[in-house]
Design a protein around this motif. Sequence first.
Motif: not given
Length: 362
Positions: A193, A288, A349-351
């Motif tokens: 990230h 995040l 976390c953007g996953c």
Amino acid sequence: MKAKDQALTIYDVAQRAGVSIASVSRVLNGHTTPRPETRERVLQAVAELGFVPDGAARALSSRLKEVVAVVYRQMWLDSADEPVFESEAENLAFVDVMNRGIEVAARRRNFDLLMSSVDVHDHLPVARLHSLAGKSDGILLHDRVLTPAAIVRLADRLPVVTLAGTPTRASVNVVGDNATGMRELVQHLIEVHDARTIAFLSGHADSPDSVMRAKAVQETAAAHGVTALLGPAWEGEYSANGGARVIRNLLDGGGTLPDAIACANDQSALGAVYALRERGYGIPEDVLVTGFDDIPLARHTSPPLTTVRQPVQQMGTAAFDALYSMIDGKKPEQRQLTLPVELVLRGSCGCVPQNAGGRGLS
């Protein structure tokens, strides 16, 4: 065979029968809990050895209370705390799950638990713990209830096992792999990230787990040329209220959000997410946020929380088993038991949330 001038004890009976001293104690004291085959083995060993309980032996067997004390740290909210978290003092998710593991293991051994809490700011609960010691066969201490030196002194009286504490020459410590878990998490934030500033929202300042996780954040960030933010301003005290307070203080003081906030546990991460969204920030769009533990609630938040899963209930079970072995007179093979952890990648976390498990850590 023992020399004639060496009196037989229930330890000899236990060794001959291949059972624990707890089982021998139950049989000698007429308890109905031992299984028939266990009772038969003990009685056969007694006959073979010619064991006759004298006063000292009877006293030894009767001293086994079949009770273990469990002590955890409790933080109470005050009038200045956020009302939305007012029930948190009764909801110690991590401790509750770990205590469940202790209870399951205790039930298998026909032991009872004596539960007690100490205020997180009470650094001298020695008298109280020694009182509990007089009512139990062993004691389990969560986090850093006592200093290592005080643990050694307590261990002079009875077996002691700590959970997420500090191993000593006289006690056993059971812990998750803090360093590996946090190192893998920070590497993910940096390499996947592209986080260039990472704050560590810590637990209690004196918590061995929090100290170890902070060290892993700092060292991993330095190895990648990334800025790590730590210190008193980022102390969240393992609570949702503490996590929210850190974020509000930062924003109210005109501070800038880092690219990522790695929290010492899931509860403080949930508080941080609450405060960020309260101020209009998006997760993970603006920052995040990650946790540690993987308590059940972590997967049901919006977005679901990226975290490091600890085998919390297994840690409790392992701690009781280690303590029981010490109560049974066995010397620990090792003073530090470190259980593996697992990185779980989700939306905070953007996953893309994982449907099952996580990525195992060796």
